[in-house]
Design an enzyme around this catalytic site. Sequence first.
Site, PDB file in Angstrom:
ATOM      1  N   HIS A  64       0.809  -1.223   0.000  1.00  0.00           N
ATOM      2  CA  HIS A  64       0.000   0.000   0.000  1.00  0.00           C
ATOM      3  C   HIS A  64       0.844   1.275   0.000  1.00  0.00           C
ATOM      4  O   HIS A  64       0.297   2.370  -0.175  1.00  0.00           O
ATOM      5  CB  HIS A  64      -0.968   0.006   1.185  1.00  0.00           C
ATOM      6  CG  HIS A  64      -0.334   0.283   2.511  1.00  0.00           C
ATOM      7  ND1 HIS A  64       0.011  -0.714   3.404  1.00  0.00           N
ATOM      8  CD2 HIS A  64       0.028   1.446   3.098  1.00  0.00           C
ATOM      9  CE1 HIS A  64       0.541  -0.168   4.486  1.00  0.00           C
ATOM     10  NE2 HIS A  64       0.565   1.141   4.316  1.00  0.00           N
ATOM     11  N   ASP A 108      -0.597  -7.614   1.405  1.00  0.00           N
ATOM     12  CA  ASP A 108       0.029  -6.291   1.487  1.00  0.00           C
ATOM     13  C   ASP A 108       1.557  -6.444   1.566  1.00  0.00           C
ATOM     14  O   ASP A 108       2.168  -6.252   2.624  1.00  0.00           O
ATOM     15  CB  ASP A 108      -0.511  -5.544   2.707  1.00  0.00           C
ATOM     16  CG  ASP A 108      -0.108  -4.073   2.723  1.00  0.00           C
ATOM     17  OD1 ASP A 108       0.401  -3.590   1.696  1.00  0.00           O
ATOM     18  OD2 ASP A 108      -0.309  -3.419   3.771  1.00  0.00           O
ATOM     19  N   GLY A 205       3.070   5.820   9.126  1.00  0.00           N
ATOM     20  CA  GLY A 205       4.449   6.201   8.908  1.00  0.00           C
ATOM     21  C   GLY A 205       5.408   5.049   9.085  1.00  0.00           C
ATOM     22  O   GLY A 205       6.560   5.126   8.657  1.00  0.00           O
ATOM     23  N   SER A 207       4.612   1.889   8.053  1.00  0.00           N
ATOM     24  CA  SER A 207       4.269   0.871   7.063  1.00  0.00           C
ATOM     25  C   SER A 207       5.505   0.299   6.385  1.00  0.00           C
ATOM     26  O   SER A 207       6.439   1.038   6.045  1.00  0.00           O
ATOM     27  CB  SER A 207       3.369   1.457   5.981  1.00  0.00           C
ATOM     28  OG  SER A 207       2.067   1.619   6.433  1.00  0.00           O
ATOM     29  N   GLY A 208       5.476  -0.997   6.139  1.00  0.00           N
ATOM     30  CA  GLY A 208       6.522  -1.644   5.370  1.00  0.00           C
ATOM     31  C   GLY A 208       7.717  -2.077   6.171  1.00  0.00           C
ATOM     32  O   GLY A 208       8.555  -2.846   5.682  1.00  0.00           O
TER      33      GLY A 208
END
Length: 260
Positions: A64, A108, A205, A207-208
Site C-alpha cells: 500500500h 500487502d 508512517g 508501514s513496510g
Amino acid sequence: MGVFFTLSTSAAIILLILPGELCVDIFGGHEVAPHSRPFMAVLNGKDFCGGALIKPDWVLTAAHCCLNGGTVTLGAHSLTKRENEKQDIKIGKQIYYPGYSYKKNEHDIMLLKLEKRAIINSAVKVIPLPTSGDDVKPGTTCRVAGWGQTEYTIDELSDTLREVNVTVINRKICNDKKHYNNNPRITNNMICAGSERGGKDSCQGDSGGPLICNNVLKGITSFGNEECGAPDAPGVYTLITKQYLQWIRKTIAGDLQTGF
C-alpha cells in the site's frame, strides 16, 4: 474501536508535522543504538514508509506504500542529520504481489528493485529471509522499528529510529467483537500483535517496516487503528508465508535471468 487505516504517511510531511488526529510510528518503545538495525530502510516517495533490505539491490515493504519512483535511504539513524553512513538510492521498480487488495489489506507485500546495489558495510546490511513460512504462535514476543511520533497527540516525528516489543495475539481474539470484529478480517496471511493493556504499537508512517520474531524476519507492518496503541485494535502485519517466500525468490531470480 476507531477507524482502521494503513500505516504510511505523506513524504511531504516526513520531517516536521502531521495532522493532530493521526498517530505516527512507534508507541511505548525506545531509541535504538545508532546503526544497530542496519537492514532498516527509509522510503521516500508520495508516501513515507519503512522497509527491509533483503538483497543489496532489493527492499521488502508493504504494497500500500505509494512511492512513485522515489528513493530509498539506507544506513540512517537520524532523519534530518547528515550521516556519513547514509546511502540514497533511487527506486527502479515497484513489484506488487499479485492479487493485492487495498480494501481488504490482503497480500500487502511489495518488492522494490533499486537502481543500483547498496554498499554493504557495518551500517548497511541485508536481513535474511526466513527459511520457512511457518506461522508465529500467539504469545510470541516480536519487535518492530520505525521513525515517528511517540505519542499520537504530539505532531512531531521522532528524528531517530525507535523500536518496541509487541506480543502476537490469536487471530480469533483479534477478529472478535471487542477487537476488529472481522472488519477488516485478520486472515491467516496476517499477524496481529500489540499489548493486552495497549500502549505498545506501530502506526502510520511505519508501514513496510519489518516485524522480527525470535530474531527472524516474519512480518511487514501493514495497518492499524486511528488511535495508536489502543488495546482493542492491535497492529496488523503481513505474515511472510510460504507463498510469499516463493514469490520473492521467483521474482528476484527472474530479474537476474532477464535483466529487467
